[in-house]
Scaffold this motif. Sequence first.
Motif, PDB file in Angstrom:
ATOM      1  N   LEU A 153      -5.761   2.928 -10.618  1.00 57.47           N
ATOM      2  CA  LEU A 153      -6.044   1.861  -9.702  1.00 57.47           C
ATOM      3  C   LEU A 153      -7.357   2.135  -9.456  1.00 57.47           C
ATOM      4  O   LEU A 153      -7.922   3.030  -8.564  1.00 57.47           O
ATOM      5  CB  LEU A 153      -5.179   1.880  -8.336  1.00 57.47           C
ATOM      6  CG  LEU A 153      -4.991   0.788  -7.534  1.00 57.47           C
ATOM      7  CD1 LEU A 153      -4.345  -0.303  -8.558  1.00 57.47           C
ATOM      8  CD2 LEU A 153      -4.288   1.207  -6.351  1.00 57.47           C
ATOM      9  N   THR A 179      -3.716  -9.298   1.166  1.00 58.87           N
ATOM     10  CA  THR A 179      -4.785  -8.649   0.444  1.00 58.87           C
ATOM     11  C   THR A 179      -5.626  -7.412   1.167  1.00 58.87           C
ATOM     12  O   THR A 179      -5.908  -6.490   0.825  1.00 58.87           O
ATOM     13  CB  THR A 179      -5.489  -9.388  -0.498  1.00 58.87           C
ATOM     14  OG1 THR A 179      -5.974 -10.601   0.235  1.00 58.87           O
ATOM     15  CG2 THR A 179      -4.592 -10.139  -1.553  1.00 58.87           C
ATOM     16  N   GLY A 238      -5.416  -3.590   0.502  1.00 60.97           N
ATOM     17  CA  GLY A 238      -6.723  -3.061  -0.086  1.00 60.97           C
ATOM     18  C   GLY A 238      -7.363  -2.217   0.967  1.00 60.97           C
ATOM     19  O   GLY A 238      -7.806  -0.920   0.378  1.00 60.97           O
ATOM     20  N   VAL A 272       1.713   2.168  -3.517  1.00 64.16           N
ATOM     21  CA  VAL A 272       0.743   3.168  -4.178  1.00 64.16           C
ATOM     22  C   VAL A 272       0.741   4.343  -3.491  1.00 64.16           C
ATOM     23  O   VAL A 272       0.684   5.428  -4.305  1.00 64.16           O
ATOM     24  CB  VAL A 272      -0.557   2.367  -3.929  1.00 64.16           C
ATOM     25  CG1 VAL A 272      -1.676   3.188  -4.390  1.00 64.16           C
ATOM     26  CG2 VAL A 272      -0.608   1.039  -4.336  1.00 64.16           C
ATOM     27  N   PHE A 308     -14.380   3.758  -2.772  1.00 60.58           N
ATOM     28  CA  PHE A 308     -13.077   4.362  -2.131  1.00 60.58           C
ATOM     29  C   PHE A 308     -12.228   5.284  -2.992  1.00 60.58           C
ATOM     30  O   PHE A 308     -11.306   6.110  -2.770  1.00 60.58           O
ATOM     31  CB  PHE A 308     -12.182   3.205  -2.184  1.00 60.58           C
ATOM     32  CG  PHE A 308     -12.220   2.215  -0.906  1.00 60.58           C
ATOM     33  CD1 PHE A 308     -12.441   2.880   0.459  1.00 60.58           C
ATOM     34  CD2 PHE A 308     -12.383   0.895  -0.974  1.00 60.58           C
ATOM     35  CE1 PHE A 308     -12.725   2.303   1.603  1.00 60.58           C
ATOM     36  CE2 PHE A 308     -12.685   0.112   0.189  1.00 60.58           C
ATOM     37  CZ  PHE A 308     -12.540   0.599   1.402  1.00 60.58           C
ATOM     38  N   VAL A 315      -9.476  -2.206  -5.758  1.00 64.13           N
ATOM     39  CA  VAL A 315      -9.191  -1.805  -4.361  1.00 64.13           C
ATOM     40  C   VAL A 315     -10.161  -2.559  -3.407  1.00 64.13           C
ATOM     41  O   VAL A 315      -9.878  -3.351  -2.348  1.00 64.13           O
ATOM     42  CB  VAL A 315      -9.259  -0.419  -4.025  1.00 64.13           C
ATOM     43  CG1 VAL A 315      -9.237  -0.256  -2.155  1.00 64.13           C
ATOM     44  CG2 VAL A 315      -8.036   0.488  -4.621  1.00 64.13           C
ATOM     45  N   MET A 334      -5.105   0.999   1.008  1.00 64.36           N
ATOM     46  CA  MET A 334      -5.271   1.945  -0.324  1.00 64.36           C
ATOM     47  C   MET A 334      -6.551   2.736  -0.217  1.00 64.36           C
ATOM     48  O   MET A 334      -6.645   3.979  -0.557  1.00 64.36           O
ATOM     49  CB  MET A 334      -5.117   1.045  -1.469  1.00 64.36           C
ATOM     50  CG  MET A 334      -3.746   0.534  -1.677  1.00 64.36           C
ATOM     51  SD  MET A 334      -4.170  -0.574  -3.344  1.00 64.36           S
ATOM     52  CE  MET A 334      -2.697  -1.648  -3.032  1.00 64.36           C
ATOM     53  N   GLY A 335      -7.567   1.910   0.061  1.00 69.80           N
ATOM     54  CA  GLY A 335      -8.868   2.597   0.005  1.00 69.80           C
ATOM     55  C   GLY A 335      -9.168   3.688   1.104  1.00 69.80           C
ATOM     56  O   GLY A 335      -9.781   4.664   0.830  1.00 69.80           O
ATOM     57  N   ASN A 361     -11.409   1.651  -8.472  1.00 68.10           N
ATOM     58  CA  ASN A 361     -12.117   1.547  -7.038  1.00 68.10           C
ATOM     59  C   ASN A 361     -12.306   0.000  -7.030  1.00 68.10           C
ATOM     60  O   ASN A 361     -12.196  -0.807  -5.988  1.00 68.10           O
ATOM     61  CB  ASN A 361     -13.364   2.110  -6.859  1.00 68.10           C
ATOM     62  CG  ASN A 361     -14.122   1.575  -5.784  1.00 68.10           C
ATOM     63  OD1 ASN A 361     -13.693   1.934  -4.823  1.00 68.10           O
ATOM     64  ND2 ASN A 361     -15.359   1.506  -6.021  1.00 68.10           N
ATOM     65  N   ARG A 384      -5.723   7.533  -9.139  1.00 66.65           N
ATOM     66  CA  ARG A 384      -7.151   6.924  -8.824  1.00 66.65           C
ATOM     67  C   ARG A 384      -7.624   6.316 -10.164  1.00 66.65           C
ATOM     68  O   ARG A 384      -8.186   5.389  -9.875  1.00 66.65           O
ATOM     69  CB  ARG A 384      -7.875   8.118  -8.217  1.00 66.65           C
ATOM     70  CG  ARG A 384      -9.199   7.709  -7.261  1.00 66.65           C
ATOM     71  CD  ARG A 384      -9.981   8.872  -7.006  1.00 66.65           C
ATOM     72  NE  ARG A 384      -9.472   9.178  -5.650  1.00 66.65           N
ATOM     73  CZ  ARG A 384      -9.566  10.476  -5.172  1.00 66.65           C
ATOM     74  NH1 ARG A 384      -9.467  11.358  -5.974  1.00 66.65           N
ATOM     75  NH2 ARG A 384      -9.342  10.489  -3.833  1.00 66.65           N
ATOM     76  N   ALA A 439       0.880  -1.172   0.268  1.00 67.55           N
ATOM     77  CA  ALA A 439       0.014  -0.093  -0.140  1.00 67.55           C
ATOM     78  C   ALA A 439       0.637   1.154  -0.147  1.00 67.55           C
ATOM     79  O   ALA A 439       0.544   2.289  -0.650  1.00 67.55           O
ATOM     80  CB  ALA A 439      -0.836   0.077   1.255  1.00 67.55           C
TER      81      ALA A 439
END
Lengths: 101, 105, 238, 196
Positions: free
Chosen positions: C104, C160, C164, C88, D195, C109, C167-168, C106, C101, C85
């Motif tokens: 990558l 993961t 995830g 990123v 997100f 993610v 990053m979110g 949504n 954004r 993460a």
Amino acid sequence: MSLVDAPLAAGVTLGDFLLVAAAGFAVLAVGMLYRAVVGPTMQDRVLAVNVLGTNTVVILAILGAALDEPTFLDIALVYALLNFLMAIAISKFTVERGGVL
Amino acid sequence: METARVWLVVALTLLGLFFSFVSMTGVIRLPDVYSRAHTASQADTLGAGFGLAAVALTVGLAGAGFKSVLLLFFIFVTNPTAAHAIARAAFEEGIVPWTNGDDRR
Amino acid sequence: MSGSDPDVDADAEGDPGGGFGRDRPPRSDGRLDSDRRQGTPYTESQVIMPTVKIVAPFAFTYGLFVTFHGGGSPGGGFQGGAIVAAVVFMIAFAFGIEATRQWLANTVVVALAVGGALVFAGIGLVPVALGGAFLQYELLPIPDPVKYGMEGVEILGIGTIVAGVLMGLFFVLAKGFSDAGGFADADAFDDEVGDGPGVNGDDPASDGGAAAPPPGVTDDGRTGSDASGPAATDGGER
Amino acid sequence: MTGALAALGPAGAPVVAQVTAIEASLFAFVVLTALFTALARDVLAAVIIFGAYSLGMAALYTFYRAPDVAMTEAAISAGVTTVLLLLTLAKTTRIDHEAAFESVNLPAAGAAGLLFGGLMLTMGDIPAVGSPDAPIWSNPDVTQWYIAETYAETHVENTVMAVLAAFRGFDTFGEAVVVFAAGIAALIVLHREVFA
């Protein structure tokens, strides 16, 4: 016998010496904390923390060597990466606060 | 051979400590953020380089030594870049560089 | 040199023509977070972007190494996911968050986070289906079930999920509070077509919300999202 | 190489613990950064110095041979927490302050100091690092079993990971779900569906 057990002087091995050297780096880090606290600008603080981070990477690597645990180098590697992330993140933030972010 | 390697490690560590001390002195004593960034990118990279070289020599170049070489590479790439980013941010902020006669210390 | 005053004073007086720092006068109020700041948007320099281009693949590989090699050395899914993460984050800071954004989506993610949770629960529930207890690895129908079951949980489950979710969190915090009447309908489509400042930017309250920043911050927010589109990836002009 | 740190034992007798030079310097670093994080008036300065705090903690954990904890500290505290705090700052207002440091609330500081002093008095009961009296060694049937039997049971060399994923895997499942729930909670709090 690994290299850190090699004697340097009477009763002092290379491992002991490396631990003392790591302590020396830590003392330098405490000194550099002065600039991180005093500033006066935010960039000064980020710069001081970046230098501190490099210092810490060296401390972690030397600890890995001195304790004869080469896997500890992983932590130093992680730290080197994240120190860079921290430096560019904060330096960008101080300029663009809420802009590009 | 072994003894030579041990003393080489000691010498490299002391060199690393010396250059880190130089960078600490610079970061504390120099007058403005640009000159401090100069110290941070040069003296500190050199100090870290010597320290990590000592580590690489200690753990041996097989296996974990590769990691310390990688670490050395990372430090050499990222440290000057970080100093550049910070100095650039300072420039964008409009911080005026120190010149002769400026009473900032 | 104990306080912040000397530097600020020098800032105020030291610049003769206002030419330093491109087209802006020097700061005189001592504020570091400029809400009055105008001028060309900030793109990362040609030093930082190539460095990130060099470092990011190494860092990503290293994050995967930490995740996959958690059984034999320090590390594991949690740390490895955090490093992935962080890569990123690094890319987002160098190339602009809006561009990242779009790169990558949504979906990716969410798929990482949800997929991780499902895999973890799945690995736990397969032994239950086979008549054992939750997470009783011995019953998994694979060779060396305990080792590879654990690796599966660490890599496909925890790693993961953490990657995830982090990053979110990054993306959602970068976007800020949505005040468009609860669950924002327009925002979702807005982001899908990659047109950041459209509906969201026109609504003055959409960046503010409960915190209610001063107008300057909202302005900066708009300028930034304008600038950090695909153009920012073409390389900083300076 | 080694210094000595004296604390009062349960009977008031000084208990002398050996503190090496690196421990002492790292302790000083961690305590100073923690103090300045708490006292800094400017939030951004506090965030920056908090990054330095995590540097010291990672080195300390490494010295105590807890590499997994150190790596978590490095990955989460230095990289992720700093970035997320910065993003939060970017979306909220930051008030300018005249003073560099918070003014200390004396009654609160006194209460905290009393609590700290009282806790320090109990330090004599805690075994020193590596002491043979530590619970690790006084109850070897349990603790040593993991070190001895982990590889045979799970075929994984890292005992910490084996304990996390196998011996208390259900607990870890709960933790993973908590992380997952944190993501969902952030979405709900910020009134968003995606997100992005």
